[in-house]
Design a protein around this motif. Structure first.
Motif, mmCIF file in Angstrom:
data_model
loop_
_atom_site.group_PDB
_atom_site.id
_atom_site.type_symbol
_atom_site.label_atom_id
_atom_site.label_comp_id
_atom_site.label_asym_id
_atom_site.label_seq_id
_atom_site.Cartn_x
_atom_site.Cartn_y
_atom_site.Cartn_z
ATOM 1 N N ARG A 105 0.813 -1.225 0.000
ATOM 2 C CA ARG A 105 0.000 0.000 0.000
ATOM 3 C C ARG A 105 0.841 1.266 0.000
ATOM 4 N NH1 ARG A 105 -2.206 -4.151 1.227
ATOM 5 N NH2 ARG A 105 -4.417 -4.586 0.932
ATOM 6 N N LEU B 94 -6.152 3.730 10.355
ATOM 7 C CA LEU B 94 -5.742 2.410 10.821
ATOM 8 C C LEU B 94 -4.239 2.422 11.080
ATOM 9 C CD1 LEU B 94 -6.251 -0.603 11.385
ATOM 10 C CD2 LEU B 94 -5.865 -1.025 8.946
ATOM 11 N N CYS C 108 -10.000 -1.286 5.747
ATOM 12 C CA CYS C 108 -9.689 -0.244 4.759
ATOM 13 C C CYS C 108 -10.641 -0.265 3.572
ATOM 14 C CB CYS C 108 -8.239 -0.374 4.303
ATOM 15 S SG CYS C 108 -7.062 0.140 5.571
ATOM 16 N N VAL D 274 -11.950 4.627 6.424
ATOM 17 C CA VAL D 274 -10.655 4.191 6.957
ATOM 18 C C VAL D 274 -9.549 4.229 5.910
ATOM 19 C CG1 VAL D 274 -9.435 2.334 8.161
ATOM 20 C CG2 VAL D 274 -11.877 2.688 8.580
ATOM 21 N N LYS D 275 -8.391 4.780 6.324
ATOM 22 C CA LYS D 275 -7.165 4.723 5.536
ATOM 23 C C LYS D 275 -6.022 4.298 6.453
ATOM 24 C CE LYS D 275 -8.134 8.400 2.147
ATOM 25 N NZ LYS D 275 -7.627 9.691 1.590
ATOM 26 N N PRO D 276 -4.995 3.635 5.883
ATOM 27 C CA PRO D 276 -3.823 3.307 6.714
ATOM 28 C C PRO D 276 -3.027 4.566 7.030
ATOM 29 C CG PRO D 276 -3.436 2.676 4.434
ATOM 30 C CD PRO D 276 -4.853 3.128 4.501
ATOM 31 N N VAL E 179 -7.681 1.593 15.478
ATOM 32 C CA VAL E 179 -8.550 2.348 14.576
ATOM 33 C C VAL E 179 -8.941 3.610 15.321
ATOM 34 C CG1 VAL E 179 -10.511 2.223 13.001
ATOM 35 C CG2 VAL E 179 -9.467 0.123 13.840
ATOM 36 N N GLU F 142 -2.409 12.397 6.322
ATOM 37 C CA GLU F 142 -2.814 11.291 7.196
ATOM 38 C C GLU F 142 -3.262 11.801 8.558
ATOM 39 O OE1 GLU F 142 0.345 8.331 7.173
ATOM 40 O OE2 GLU F 142 0.592 8.633 5.012
ATOM 41 N N ALA G 275 -7.289 -6.082 8.251
ATOM 42 C CA ALA G 275 -6.891 -4.746 7.805
ATOM 43 C C ALA G 275 -7.497 -4.425 6.445
ATOM 44 C CB ALA G 275 -5.368 -4.644 7.755
ATOM 45 N N ASP G 276 -7.533 -5.413 5.548
ATOM 46 C CA ASP G 276 -8.180 -5.214 4.246
ATOM 47 C C ASP G 276 -9.651 -4.854 4.425
ATOM 48 O OD1 ASP G 276 -6.033 -5.606 2.556
ATOM 49 O OD2 ASP G 276 -6.402 -7.761 2.298
ATOM 50 N N TYR H 235 2.301 6.911 4.255
ATOM 51 C CA TYR H 235 1.787 6.340 3.011
ATOM 52 C C TYR H 235 1.652 7.446 1.961
ATOM 53 C CZ TYR H 235 0.628 2.326 5.946
ATOM 54 O OH TYR H 235 0.696 1.258 6.818
#
Length: 390
Positions: free
Chosen positions: A25, A57, A223, A228-230, A159, A47, A219-220, A41
């Motif tokens: 990712r 996340l 997201c 939700v985003k990492p 989270v 973020e 996690a998948d 990321y």
């Protein structure tokens, strides 16, 4: 006392269960606390703001998850842990958690941690950078008939953000019933989860302990939710700084007492009255007379951040304190910091002078948190500020 799976002499960075997931990712991996971890990321600023507005996340699987048992006898475990922690472990109800401190005999902080009553056992989460030192200290301090297991087969995901509850509740119905500093057992696709409503950003949120082999799929699924985003380490640090939450190894260390660190709330009344915890004589004397130095928040004049290691100086240039964390606060659009300053300068509004690489910066002592906490409590609105944090 017994412990399982604590490697000795760990020097090479360890790999998180989600290492490949982060890389796929676009996570930029850096060494942190003995692990390779994603620092960002798409960018720290983006973020950070996403987490404040929606839900982020965070992979915090580097943290140490410890479980303490004694043949189903929780009272023995409680007594053992109260011999090394200054908090009221006996007063924890099932599924209740508490912030606490591991102290040395001089009252210095060896680590800050979270303790939870989980049926007939105690679940503890300690910092990743100190977990093996913590284990060694606990092995020496606790009786042999208390068993300590390091749950390194478990991943730990956080989270965080105002929409975290919406996203997580779709995957794990029932988590919305938790309130700040409570936890419970849940299930996702046949995998046992231990979920607490807690975190390290000042926002509402949850921490999820999950078997490592299920972490990537979970996690998948998280997201895939639109909220939700990492999020990486960079934003985690700026979020916790805005929330006024200290980071061990930076704002806390073995030379610092809970009173100096403004963490007196972690010393329960019953334990203070008994004065039966490590370093009690020094700590209680500091509570009575006041510490010589104190952790404070600083608003720095201008937009240039003043970083850890900068000096707090008197008018004559003498060093009188130190900056322990600092950076730009995206939510405020300002530079902020934490520092230890002489007690007489610790009141909000006091002006201080900072020196970083020979350049002088002016700053003002400010109340923390810089950004109000938004924890969801049992009898309060989500906007109610709180001093305690994980």
């Amino acid at each position: 006392m017994n412990v399982e799976d604590a490697p000795e002499g760990v020097e090479e960075p360890q790999i998180l269960p989600l290492d490949a997931w982060h890389r796929a990712r676009g996570g930029r991996m850096v060494p942190f606390a003995g692990y390779l971890m994603p620092v960002q990321y798409e960018g720290i600023m983006a973020e950070h703001l996403w987490t404040r507005e929606s839900a982020g996340l965070f992979d915090v699987s580097h943290m140490g998850q410890l479980v303490f048992t004694h043949d189903g006898d929780i009272a023995t475990v409680v007594r053992a842990l109260e011999s090394v922690l200054p908090g009221d472990v006996a007063g924890l109800g099932d599924g209740r958690m508490r912030y606490s401190l591991l102290l040395n005999e001089e009252g210095g902080i060896l680590d800050d941690l979270m303790v939870t009553r989980r049926g007939s056992e105690i679940y503890m989460v300690v910092n990743g950078a100190t977990k093996y030192d913590d284990i060694g200290h606990l092995l020496d301090a606790l009786p042999d008939d208390v068993t300590m297991n390091l749950q390194d087969e478990q991943a730990l995901l956080a989270v965080q953000g105002p929409k975290a509850v919406d996203a997580l509740a779709r995957l794990v119905p029932g988590v919305e019933a938790l309130v700040f500093m409570t936890a419970g057992a849940f299930d996702w696709n046949g995998h046992a989860l231990w979920i607490s409503r807690s975190g390290y950003t000042g926002e509402d949120g949850f921490e999820v302990s999950i078997p490592a082999e299920a972490a990537a799929a979970f996690a998948d699924a998280l997201c895939a939710e639109p909220e939700v985003k990492p999020i990486g380490l960079g934003a985690r640090d700026s979020l916790r700084l805005e929330a006024g939450l200290p980071l061990y190894g930076h704002d806390l260390d073995p030379e610092t007492t809970p009173v100096m660190a403004d963490l007196g709330f972690a010393l329960s009344k019953r334990r203070r009255e008994a004065a039966d915890f490590a370093g009690a004589q020094r700590i209680l004397a500091e509570r009575e007379a006041g510490p010589a130095v104190k952790r404070v928040g600083l608003l720095v004049t201008g937009r240039q951040p003043v970083r850890e290691g900068a000096s707090v100086v008197a008018e004559d240039g003498a060093v009188i304190g130190r900056v322990t964390s600092g950076g730009f606060a995206p939510t405020l659009g300002a530079a902020i910091a934490m520092a230890y300053v002489p007690a007489e300068l610790a009141a909000p509004g006091s002006g201080v002078r900072l020196v970083q690489r020979g350049k002088v910066h002016e700053a003002t002592v400010a109340a923390m948190p810089f950004v109000p906490h938004r924890y969801v409590r049992a009898s309060a609105s989500p906007q109610t500020p709180s001093k305690a944090g994980a």
